[in-house]
Write an enzyme that holds these catalytic residues in place. Sequence first.
Site, PDB file in Angstrom:
ATOM      1  N   LYS A  13     -52.900  54.594  14.120  1.00  0.00           N
ATOM      2  CA  LYS A  13     -53.030  56.000  14.545  1.00  0.00           C
ATOM      3  C   LYS A  13     -52.243  56.911  13.603  1.00  0.00           C
ATOM      4  CE  LYS A  13     -53.543  54.659  19.430  1.00  0.00           C
ATOM      5  NZ  LYS A  13     -52.851  54.530  20.731  1.00  0.00           N
TER       6      LYS A  13
ATOM      7  N   GLN B 103     -46.930  54.806  23.760  1.00  0.00           N
ATOM      8  CA  GLN B 103     -47.864  53.667  23.690  1.00  0.00           C
ATOM      9  C   GLN B 103     -47.641  52.696  24.850  1.00  0.00           C
ATOM     10  OE1 GLN B 103     -50.368  53.395  21.491  1.00  0.00           O
ATOM     11  NE2 GLN B 103     -51.047  51.373  22.151  1.00  0.00           N
TER      12      GLN B 103
ATOM     13  N   ASP C  86     -53.002  61.964  25.338  1.00  0.00           N
ATOM     14  CA  ASP C  86     -53.501  60.698  25.887  1.00  0.00           C
ATOM     15  C   ASP C  86     -54.335  60.930  27.148  1.00  0.00           C
ATOM     16  OD1 ASP C  86     -53.155  58.133  24.897  1.00  0.00           O
ATOM     17  OD2 ASP C  86     -51.055  58.009  25.525  1.00  0.00           O
TER      18      ASP C  86
HETATM   19  N1  GUN Z   1     -52.562  51.202  25.025  1.00  0.00           N
HETATM   20  C1  GUN Z   1     -53.870  50.844  24.939  1.00  0.00           C
HETATM   21  N2  GUN Z   1     -54.658  51.941  24.849  1.00  0.00           N
HETATM   22  C2  GUN Z   1     -53.830  53.014  24.881  1.00  0.00           C
HETATM   23  C3  GUN Z   1     -54.053  54.426  24.821  1.00  0.00           C
HETATM   24  O1  GUN Z   1     -55.185  54.939  24.739  1.00  0.00           O
HETATM   25  N3  GUN Z   1     -52.927  55.207  24.866  1.00  0.00           N
HETATM   26  C4  GUN Z   1     -51.685  54.674  24.973  1.00  0.00           C
HETATM   27  N4  GUN Z   1     -50.661  55.525  25.034  1.00  0.00           N
HETATM   28  N5  GUN Z   1     -51.448  53.384  25.051  1.00  0.00           N
HETATM   29  C5  GUN Z   1     -52.520  52.550  24.987  1.00  0.00           C
END
Ligand code: GUN
Length: 303
Positions: free
Chosen positions: A62, A106, A129
Amino acid sequence: MTLLHTETGGRGQLIEGKAIAEQIHANTADRVATLARRGIQPRLVFVRVGEDPASRVYVGMKEKTSKRLGLASETIVVSESTTEAELVDLILKLNEDSNVHGILVQAPLPKHIRETCVYASVKPAKDVDGFHPINVGKLMLGDPTGFVPCTPGGIHELLIRSGVRLSGAEVVVLGRGNIVGKPISAILVQKDKRANATVTLCHSGTRGLAAHCRRADVLIAAMGVPRFVTADMVKPGAVVVDVGVNRVPDPGSKTGTKLVGDVEFEELLPVVSMITPNPGGVGPMTIAMLMQNTVRAAEMATA
Ligand code: GUN
């Protein structure tokens, strides 16, 4: 509408997640350039707790894409033993920092930290998110002023841009997680010309799961069970989206493991009309939607 697909010898077509993500990136990069002319650079802060190997990889990907598109980003890594109060305190500071437009914590978090408390502490206007209860509520209500979570938002965009007709379609979602299963169901059931589907949400308590799957025009597998969906569970001509990322033993490989999805891809290919490759289907779209959400957060904060 242009169908983005790869011919696979008269069998199912591949839904090109990577190519569709690049289309979205092009629009995002234009918006970044427009902001730059006003002296604004969208800033995204990642918070990672501990050294979960998958989270390291995801956040790294990301962050790399953020930089490629001209966003400013940084990753704050805190130790596995950080308390919930310390983590919330860090988030409250980021909420107050006007240079930060988006915050992403995350998942998964260590067991001693309640994800609900952490996500509720992110300012809704910076919650790229889409996990804050306000944004979850707006999604349910069909209020477009909120942020849509990235993976379900990406799946929706993939289906639309691949020319899949959703209105009136029977959609079956496998998995009731907060990150994918519940929100994708909420998106596709909305009374909206981009949605309007009949959605069945199946989970580990569902009776006759295979029979539900066989009725699906669109089957979305997001339960995190390696290669769960087999050819006998799919209606001929269905569209299949594989969201799963499962690490399984692979004695033949260097690392001794490999990643597989929630569907038996090779077996499904001759049966389906379209299917996402995995990797290269949903994953790139999740990142594309995150970048788009962050630029939108910056636009809204500086309007
Ligand atoms: N872990 C797996 N998918 C995601 C997501 O879309 N956002 C976050 N913050 N953690 C994740």
